[in-house]
Structures are given as structure tokens and as C-alpha cells.
Design a protein around this motif. Structure first.
Motif, short mmCIF file in Angstrom:
data_model
loop_
_atom_site.label_atom_id
_atom_site.label_comp_id
_atom_site.label_asym_id
_atom_site.label_seq_id
_atom_site.Cartn_x
_atom_site.Cartn_y
_atom_site.Cartn_z
N VAL A 421 0.84 -1.20 0.00
CA VAL A 421 0.00 0.00 0.00
C VAL A 421 0.88 1.25 0.00
O VAL A 421 0.61 2.22 -0.73
N PHE A 430 -1.17 6.46 5.64
CA PHE A 430 -1.57 5.11 6.00
C PHE A 430 -0.93 4.69 7.32
O PHE A 430 0.27 4.83 7.52
N ILE A 455 -9.02 -1.10 0.54
CA ILE A 455 -7.93 -0.11 0.52
C ILE A 455 -8.06 0.78 -0.70
O ILE A 455 -7.93 2.01 -0.61
N PHE A 484 -11.40 -0.76 8.72
CA PHE A 484 -10.77 0.09 7.70
C PHE A 484 -11.42 1.47 7.84
O PHE A 484 -12.57 1.67 7.44
N ASP A 486 -11.36 5.52 7.03
CA ASP A 486 -10.81 6.57 6.17
C ASP A 486 -11.47 7.90 6.51
O ASP A 486 -12.37 7.97 7.35
#
Length: 557
Positions: A421, A430, A455, A484, A486
Motif C-alpha cells: 500500500v 496510511f 484499501i 478500515f 478513512d
């Protein structure tokens, strides 16, 4: 023109016409049902009066047909004491018998008595007349009638005797009295009166006839009994066996009008028979009373009609829902084909351009060969990844493959992904944390696809200045919990249930091109396939958190 031809045709006009037609039929059916019930009740109102009539006058018929003939059992030997006992039973049991007169009659060939009826050599006269009635203390009173009353009662006596004497003229040894003879000779029915003379034996009748036609110096006397029952029809007890139809039932004089000046919605009447013939039964019901009965009977019918109507409306809703879903599915599939074509067309075009350049170039430098080789390799990987995703999705959805689970350390699985990533998205802020005690038992290839999709979405659906992703891997008593988080554009709450459906795309500026609506649906299918669960929590303009729940594997050694 071509676009309109490709659109899914939704003929809602026909559906609306169906709903309108069903609604009109529903209204007509309700009105017709209520009208039929109203007519039925009106018919029943007129028909069931006979049932009420029969039940109400039944005690009078019992008195007339069963109780009165008991007088004949005494064969004329009743005196005032025995008559009082008989009358007491009658007058207390049948309230409509207001007064009873007892005539103790003598039939003889003597002419020493001035009263009575004398026909040839036969004399019939009342030895005594006794009047019986109940006083205010409900005691039976026996007394001789007053003179004015005696004259009227003698007239009734004379009428009965004349019928009796006339019948004696026709008596012979072969005479047998029919019911018609009995009612004609020994009964007299007048309004408010029932007169009955006890029925002699044939031998007595023949003796009376001989006394009437043959003079005899020997004195002979016979006893006869006659009763006059004075009837008050207003005291008959009304038995309303249809209380739901008749609000009021009254016994009225035959010449009377309505019960009151009140207007009644339904009204009918029946005349009473025989000695009650001066009176009638009048049945009346107001409009409110009848409407109450109509509504009571209409309620279950209306429920049935409403049930059928709701079923038809529900069917119309299902048709509408099916048309809407099919329309949405058609649009999603249409968008999927367009986007999939674009996804395939872009790498194919790049490969074709690179191939043409290689083919048309007379001499390529080492650097150019590497560049074109890298382009061809990258675009081929894109095509291969897209094909693998479609194939895997179809296989998982149809359950044509089984998960190839293997034991793997969480750090060993995650760290290569996280390093890739950082290389793939150098502008992505990240971070990650891993805190687990167990190993994973998962299909690593499928789970890798889930990680890559989530991702890629976190990067794709974030503004350039807000490209942030934090992956947190924890565990609880039952599951691995992988989050996850964001800071992207977020998802509206009303779309939470739709984003995991095939071909569904959230409408935003990032989805104008290059999305086929399979990413999150593919993730959900994989997670479900491995016995886990995926959840979403999001606030528009603030960010989104996807949470994976995967079953725990064995503990670390």
C-alpha cells in the motif's frame, strides 16, 4: 431515439388504471352489500312477525284448545266450589283472562221456572250465575252479577241455548259429533269473550230430544255447565323473539293508529284471532334502530370485501415493486455493461497503441523496450485482475468452489499488504495496528481481494488533501475485528443496505467512470463465504469505517 429504445418500459398507467378500477369496484361492492343487507332486513322484518305472533298467542291457543275442554270432563256436575277451583287455576295462569262467569244450568221438562229458554216440552235455564275475578290483593272473588250485568249475561246464555236446542233437532242414534259440530254448537267466540258449554254424551243428547218432543208427567232434570271467559288482549305477554328487528311491539285496538306521533322507519301489524279480534299486534322500529342492525350485519361483510380489496392492492404493490426492481436492475446491468466495456476498452486500447508503436518502429532503444514491456505487463495485469474478479464472484455466488482455508499468522498476512500500500499510494496517510493472540483460518487469496478492494476504495473516494486510512486488527472472544477507517467523502445512511448489492454504485463525482459496481458486493460475498460478516458506518464528508468480523482460528504457540 436509441437511448429511449434501450430504456426499461414501465407501464404504470395500466397499473394505476387497475388500482382505480379495483377501488371503484370496492366502493360499488360496499354500497351493493349494504343495500342488499338493508333489503334483507326489511324482508325479514315483514316475515318474522308471524314467528313473534305465534309465540305471543301460544298461551291463548293453549288455553282455548287444551284448558277449556277440561270442563266437559265434569259432565255438568260442577258446583260453584269446584268451579272456583277450576277458575282459580285458569285466571292465575292466563293473565289475559280478566273475569269468568259460571252458569250452573238445568235442563228439565218442568215449566215452573219463568227464566230460561223453553222449546216444546224442554226447559233450559240457569240455576245460578257466579262471577269470578281477582281483586287488588290478588284474591279470587266469587259473586253474583248485578242486575244490569245479569241481563247482558242472560242474552249470551240464550244465544248459546238456542244453538244447542237447534242442534238437538238433528240428533239421532247414529249421530257422531265432528270437531266442526263441537265448535259451532258448544263454543261462541265474540270479541273479548269465549263461551263454552260442556259437551254432553250422545245418550244425554237423545234424552234431551225425547224430553223436548214427548210430554212426560214424570219430572226429569239434568245438569249442564257453561262458562263465559272475558278476555283482555292487552294483557297478553308479547314474546319478542327477534329483538334485533323489532324495537317495539304493542297490542293495540284494531281501530287505533300509530303508537305515537313519532315517524317510524319500518312498521307492520297483524290482527289477533277469534276472541282477540278487536286487537292487533303492531311492530315498529326507528331508522336508528334498523341502521344499527344493518351495521352489525354489514361489519363482517365489509371486512371480507376490504380484505379482498387489500389483497388486490397488495398485488398491485407487488407488481409495482417488481417493475421498479426490474427497472433498477435493468439500469444497473446497463451501467455495468457500459462500465465493464470501458474497463476492458482502456487497457485493450493501451495495449493496441503500444503494439502498433512497437510494430511501426524500425528500431527500439533498450529504454523504449522496457517502457512498452512495462505498459503491456501492467495493462495485462489489469485485464487479468478484472477477469479474475468476475470469475471469482460468479463462482462464489453460485457456490461452485469451496474456501481453501489455511492457518496463517495475522502479521505475516497483513504486513506484505501494508508495505505494498505504501508503495502503491505514496500520497496516502496510511497507519495500522495489530493486536491479536490467535492465528487466522482463512482463504488468503480471497481475503487479500477484500483488503485490496477496501484499501483501493479508501484511496479512490477521498479528496486529495484527505487521503487517510487506518487499519486496526483486533480480536474479541469470538471474532477477529478488522476495521478500515478513512476520511473520505462518506456514504449516506440510506444507502447502507444497497452498497453491497451487485452493480450498485453510489452517485458521486468519483463514480462517473471506471466503476462496475462489483467491489463491495464482491467483498460481502467473500466474507459471507468464509463465515464472517461485514458492516459499514459512515458520516458524509467525514469518513467511512468498514468492519470485518471473521471467525477466530487456533491460538499462537
Amino acid at each position: 431515439m436509441a437511448y429511449n429504445q434501450l430504456k426499461y418500459r414501465k407501464n404504470f398507467g395500466l397499473l394505476i388504471a387497475f388500482v382505480i378500477l379495483v377501488t371503484i369496484l370496492f366502493g360499488v361492492a360496499m354500497l351493493a352489500a349494504r343495500s342488499m343487507i338493508a333489503n334483507f332486513i326489511e324482508t325479514e322484518f315483514n316475515n318474522r312477525k308471524v314467528e313473534v305472533f305465534d309465540r305471543s298467542v301460544q298461551p291463548f291457543h293453549e288455553f282455548f284448545n287444551d284448558k277449556i275442554p277440561e270442563i266437559s270432563y265434569y259432565q255438568g256436575y260442577l258446583d260453584s266450589v269446584k268451579a272456583a277451583s277450576y277458575v282459580n287455576d285458569i285466571i292465575r295462569k292466563y293473565a289475559f283472562v280478566d273475569r269468568v262467569l259460571f252458569y250452573d244450568i238445568a235442563i228439565t221438562n218442568s215449566d215452573t221456572v219463568e227464566t230460561g229458554i223453553k222449546y216444546n216440552n224442554l226447559l233450559v235455564y240457569p240455576k245460578s250465575i257466579t262471577s269470578f275475578y281477582l281483586n287488588e290483593e290478588n284474591r279470587l272473588i266469587a259473586q253474583r252479577p248485578e242486575n244490569t250485568q245479569t241481563r247482558a249475561y242472560i242474552d249470551d246464555f240464550n244465544t248459546m241455548v238456542l244453538k244447542f236446542v237447534g242442534f238437538l233437532d238433528r240428533v239421532n242414534e247414529s249421530t257422531s259429533m265432528s270437531n266442526d259440530d263441537i265448535y259451532r254448537v258448544f263454543y261462541a267466540l265474540n270479541p273479548g269473550k269465549v263461551i263454552y258449554m260442556n259437551i254432553p254424551r250422545i245418550s244425554d243428547l237423545l234424552a234431551y230430544k225425547r224430553m223436548m218432543s214427548v210430554p212426560d208427567t214424570n219430572f226429569v232434570a239434568y245438569d249442564q255447565d257453561m262458562f263465559m271467559f272475558l278476555i283482555d288482549p292487552s294483557k297478553i305477554q308479547i314474546k319478542n323473539v327477534a329483538e334485533n328487528l323489532y324495537e317495539k311491539i304493542a297490542i293495540l285496538p284494531i281501530v287505533s293508529g300509530s303508537v305515537s306521533d313519532q315517524h317510524y322507519y319500518l312498521q307492520t301489524e297483524l290482527s289477533l284471532p277469534g276472541a282477540l279480534s278487536d286487537y292487533k299486534l303492531q311492530y315498529t322500529s326507528s331508522e336508528g334502530f334498523i341502521n344499527k342492525e344493518i351495521n352489525r350485519r354489514f361489519f363482517p361483510v365489509s371486512l371480507g370485501i376490504s380484505g379482498v380489496y387489500l389483497i388486490l392492492i397488495f398485488i398491485a404493490y407487488l407488481i409495482y415493486r417488481n417493475v421498479t426492481i426490474n427497472s433498477r436492475l435493468f439500469q444497473l446491468q446497463y451501467d455495468f455493461i457500459n462500465n465493464l466495456t470501458h474497463e476492458f476498452k482502456t487497457p485493450v486500447s493501451v495495449i493496441k497503441i503500444a503494439g502498433n508503436n512497437i510494430q511501426s518502429s524500425e528500431k527500439l532503444s533498450t529504454e523504449e523496450q522496457r517502457m512498452y514491456g512495462k505498459i503491456l505487463d501492467q495493462e495485462a495485469d489489469k485485464l487479468n485482475s478484472l477477469m479474475n474478479k468476475l470469475l471469482s464472484f460468479a463462482q462464489i455466488e453460485n457456490k461452485s468452489i469451496k474456501p481453501n482455508k489455511e492457518e496463517v499468522q495475522v502479521e505475516e498476512f497483513c504486513e506484505p499488504i501494508f508495505e505494498a500500500v505504501k508503495l502503491k499510494y505514496p500520497d496516502l496517510n496510511f497507519t495500522y495496528t495489530i493486536d491479536v493472540q490467535n492465528h487466522m483460518m482463512v482463504d488468503t487469496t480471497l481475503l487479500l481481494s477484500v483488503f485490496q478492494n477496501l484499501i483501493d476504495n479508501a484511496y479512490k473516494y477521498s479528496e486529495p488533501q484527505r487521503k487517510f486510512l487506518h487499519i486496526d486488527v483486533q480480536q474479541n472472544k469470538k471474532n477477529f475485528v478488522i476495521k478500515f477507517k478513512d476520511k473520505g467523502i462518506g456514504i449516506n445512511k440510506k444507502e447502507f443496505n444497497s452498497i453491497f448489492k451487485k452493480f450498485y454504485r453510489v452517485k458521486n463525482q468519483f463514480n462517473q467512470q471506471g466503476s462496475i459496481g462489483l467491489g463491495l458486493a464482491f467483498c460481502k460475498e467473500i466474507v459471507d463465504f468464509m463465515g464472517g460478516e461485514i458492516k459499514v458506518d459512515s458520516v458524509p464528508s467525514e469518513g467511512t469505517t468498514f468492519t470485518l468480523l471473521l471467525p477466530l482460528g487456533p491460538k499462537k504457540n
